[in-house]
Design an enzyme around this catalytic site. Sequence first.
Site, PDB file in Angstrom:
ATOM      1  N   GLY A 126      47.608 -74.354   1.284  1.00 34.61           N
ATOM      2  CA  GLY A 126      48.091 -74.991  -0.082  1.00 34.61           C
ATOM      3  C   GLY A 126      46.825 -74.819  -1.158  1.00 34.61           C
ATOM      4  O   GLY A 126      46.309 -74.441  -1.420  1.00 34.61           O
ATOM      5  N   CYS A 127      47.734 -75.969  -2.240  1.00 35.10           N
ATOM      6  CA  CYS A 127      46.958 -75.852  -3.170  1.00 35.10           C
ATOM      7  C   CYS A 127      45.775 -76.851  -2.495  1.00 35.10           C
ATOM      8  O   CYS A 127      44.233 -76.329  -3.421  1.00 35.10           O
ATOM      9  CB  CYS A 127      47.739 -76.235  -4.478  1.00 35.10           C
ATOM     10  SG  CYS A 127      48.888 -78.624  -4.034  1.00 35.10           S
TER      11      CYS A 127
END
Lengths: 342, 342, 342, 342
Positions: free
Chosen positions: B148-149
Amino acid sequence: MIKVGVVGGTGYTGVELLRLLARHPGAQLHAITSRGDAGMPVSDMFPSLRGRVDLRFVTPAEAALDQCDVVFFATPNGIAMQQASDLVNAGVRVIDLAADFRIRDIAEWEKWYGMQHAAPALVAEAVYGLPERHREQIRSARVLANPGCYPTAVQLGFLPLIESGAVDLSYLVADAKSGVSGAGRKAEVHTLFAEAADSFKAYGVPGHRHLPEIRQGLVGMAGAPVGLTFVPHLTPMIRGIHATLYAKLTKDVDVQALFENRYRSEPFVDVLPPGSHPETRSVRASNICRIAVHRPQGGDVVVVLSVIDNLVKGAAGQAVQNMNIMFEFDEMLGLDVVPVSP
Amino acid sequence: MIKVGVVGGTGYTGVELLRLLARHPGAQLHAITSRGDAGMPVSDMFPSLRGRVDLRFVTPAEAALDQCDVVFFATPNGIAMQQASDLVNAGVRVIDLAADFRIRDIAEWEKWYGMQHAAPALVAEAVYGLPERHREQIRSARVLANPGCYPTAVQLGFLPLIESGAVDLSYLVADAKSGVSGAGRKAEVHTLFAEAADSFKAYGVPGHRHLPEIRQGLVGMAGAPVGLTFVPHLTPMIRGIHATLYAKLTKDVDVQALFENRYRSEPFVDVLPPGSHPETRSVRASNICRIAVHRPQGGDVVVVLSVIDNLVKGAAGQAVQNMNIMFEFDEMLGLDVVPVSP
Amino acid sequence: MIKVGVVGGTGYTGVELLRLLARHPGAQLHAITSRGDAGMPVSDMFPSLRGRVDLRFVTPAEAALDQCDVVFFATPNGIAMQQASDLVNAGVRVIDLAADFRIRDIAEWEKWYGMQHAAPALVAEAVYGLPERHREQIRSARVLANPGCYPTAVQLGFLPLIESGAVDLSYLVADAKSGVSGAGRKAEVHTLFAEAADSFKAYGVPGHRHLPEIRQGLVGMAGAPVGLTFVPHLTPMIRGIHATLYAKLTKDVDVQALFENRYRSEPFVDVLPPGSHPETRSVRASNICRIAVHRPQGGDVVVVLSVIDNLVKGAAGQAVQNMNIMFEFDEMLGLDVVPVSP
Amino acid sequence: MIKVGVVGGTGYTGVELLRLLARHPGAQLHAITSRGDAGMPVSDMFPSLRGRVDLRFVTPAEAALDQCDVVFFATPNGIAMQQASDLVNAGVRVIDLAADFRIRDIAEWEKWYGMQHAAPALVAEAVYGLPERHREQIRSARVLANPGCYPTAVQLGFLPLIESGAVDLSYLVADAKSGVSGAGRKAEVHTLFAEAADSFKAYGVPGHRHLPEIRQGLVGMAGAPVGLTFVPHLTPMIRGIHATLYAKLTKDVDVQALFENRYRSEPFVDVLPPGSHPETRSVRASNICRIAVHRPQGGDVVVVLSVIDNLVKGAAGQAVQNMNIMFEFDEMLGLDVVPVSP
């Protein structure tokens, strides 16, 4: 591999030029000059260049620019005209991103730019670097005047209409909107974030320096005088120009076909399908100009929408495109990227 | 040249993946699927791709994804887990940009994502694609869980401190700020321009889905439990994540040297000089993570500043980096660009 | 009706003060001074004031400030300390929006502000104008030190926790985010639109001038030393501060009740329901501070979210609130507006 | 004190109306209806109203709107026309902020709005609420059609030129730019922050619903047909409209004097000095329209710059101004604020 010098690499057109040249397969960055910041690594000023541009700013004296094949001036107006002659005489080709060589009428230039011109002879020789109009002359140019940002968007939008004699030349309107980077990287109050964000305004309505440049270009296309009203606006975005152009048709032409035919073989002009509305972000960080053309309600008013990235097709990218033409590279070399969106 | 398929190309990670793959010298775009928009040219939805991506969206049935070397899932959570098995069995390697294979504890995943997992066996096999931690396993991965970011920015910021045992694991704080593109290209009120512009807020303080992912990563580095407080915020910019990390040192280490040594050979992690403050724009549109580390007033609190572009190193770019590793390309192939700034 | 003078009306706190005072039913604007712009109508500089503020800037000599009941200093640091004594001796009450009278420890002040203090005796007398802490002393203040923007948001967020002895004082974290107007109306490169828009960064991590001010306030609440880590960030919005505060509970208290009870009778502090996430825009152009308090996953870490408009509750509005208290107006007089959202 | 009802309080014009009415000294908010959100406190949806508006949304049935003196419709197009008759028959005056009663030609309305009109008789009776044109009729209006946002900015900009017969009516250009709040508070992709920020585009060039409304107004001023080209644009700001208007003078008039004389006694129209460029932020959150008029290079093209806040003078503020006129309040009551800038 050609050797490239950049004079004045500390503004937005300068750093954009470095971004493009750093990955250009045919160009090698030889020197970047800055009187004020000589000795500083370029990437200290522009952290986005860390690990990609390893040069330091040097003084003009250290730069040995006469050993370059081409030198770009990303300087304020009035600098290139003082240094270009020596370079040209040394066999170096010059691309000026400022306005020094754009206006052929010296008196007109001096009126708008408020200084005496230092190299009128070079103005006479200089080629105006709008490839879609002057590609052949660009090939052999020794001094190239890279067009302004507004002039690029506006001229590309009017070009097919004027060349084909389809519109009333006496009353053309260019309502143009620019991102704030167009004002440059100068410490000024009116372009502070807290001044320019979340607001919109016109400026320079009584007269803007890009007016004579655009007018000269349109007159060149028309071979006749033109009546142009040009109103620039400041819009709260970083990059991008959107020109909305208005003209009256004097004959019933298929404007869509007119634009498509004119730009069919142009690598950086994209004519959108009928009914389109180009967004500036659709060309962000690319050298593309996208254009849509409308006749609202089928009337005789033609509306052209023309968008560019002011720092690329409106400045550094077009300069590299011109370099590619001048040195017989593929015209898209180093510029064949995909715009960054969102 | 490997054949690449993209499932779900209509969101921001999808279009960013297309932007990167369109110019990747080792990859050929074979098919882009979208149930809802099959038949539409991709560039009708994303005009920035005009002239650069000439494919149309196809249905999954038309896509013949089993003929690809690798398939990216840029889909909502819960899609990849249903389709990955067939592809893997057909010899196609899978890179999931969603969360389906990120959390090893199935019950934990099901709690946070609110659905039953369809492929627990693949979770057990999947490799978590943070190259700076798991490069060796990535080489041979058949199913790759792209991080994920927020987890990318936070884990890269804590990594040297935790691996070296330098900080108190019981109380770590990650205060993270994201651009609005992180919320995806979904029609929702709270991410409208008129809602999200010129304002700032935290969200998900009671619990955000990236919390268990980050915690799992930090526990893996530490080999011990960690107490993590994670607060994400929405900031009025399009791209970018800035993670501000706080920890208490348990021994007096040279944190600058610690970070520089750990990341010396990493192509996409840039440790800034002492005293630096990275800006998100310094990595815009690039796969770089820039990190600065501070000990304010020389005390025992260490503050790490870590920035990425959420759509690149936080999504599509890291996915391409992982593809490069999996297919033995140069790790920077297609990613060796200069960030776009300003 | 009291007579009001404003010294230094050309910055953002100055124009905001004029916006609030122009419609204040109990105050009459007597004079606005500006050395550099004397003679210019105030509304030429700030067109938003056209038709609402009809004064011209005057020189300090013309201003006859000694005839005012109260004089606000909206000047850079170091000005008020030179002029306040004469005014106070003339019976004029002084409200300083800069930092001259905020720090009681003169040596500490001189270290952070880099100049010698001109009026230590007035510092000893000055009242720190955070009404929620010092309302009684404010009533009779002759010299009022109006708090900084970050210090207001951070102190109001920590206040109930520290007064009640609920948290570990040795390790407090204040991660604060400010709009760009907080940097003032000064021509500088780093706050240009094209520098600060669409980007996010921390600054001043090694040490920011608001650190000693916040620490002094927290120590005052605690009656004991505190260990504070303060990290300010620049966020691409015009107005607003969002402080995210982290502390460890030392006892199991109902934090929601704690905050609601502490602020029940405060006219400008709004404690949100459990689970809330205040947005800065919810207080835009108003004097309100909105606060939410969380214990993520029910643990012993408390997270406080505190938002203000930096130009109002963080500057001009709080100054008017203090004026209201000092002159026995209703505390909400002239400040009882609805925030502007969207 | 009059009793006021609001139908449809969940959009941007609705919340803006509540912001203005909450502090209006002559109006008492009686009921706010919302079918979908009945029962919810208004301030749960709009936290900016916390402590300022204590009502809950109610169903139309609960609202007892027939007990109001005036009812505002802040609804989508097509709602007011169905409910206005009953209210008017009950003696309640109606102010519609949507378009139901703006176009006198029913067939034209039905063409642009794509539905059958439910109350043609009320259209015939309705008064178009541009006070600068129709103040007298507004006083006694039972049904008031509040003008659209673009039509307000454009008509006020053309009004002095057309009333005085100074311009060529056959070719008028209105190039207008709006903030994104003009698109309403609807979940849509094209107005997401990540779509609309840092970009600029035209829309509706083939035809926009405000075109017939503006044309009707200009024809009314001229008593003759007009040829109007209207191009709206979306600009990345929350509030504000900037109209740039172009016309050819047919006689040599002093345009500055023309505008000043026409608007001398108007409380909400501010004609700027010659050479000015109004910014939208100079009217933010206020009911003011600021106008500058230019003749570039002294030619026969006149350029008018007209700015308003689309949610105030372009919607809710003008509606309150109309209410003030209809109920014989001072026209500035509740609207005499200072714009919020920066």
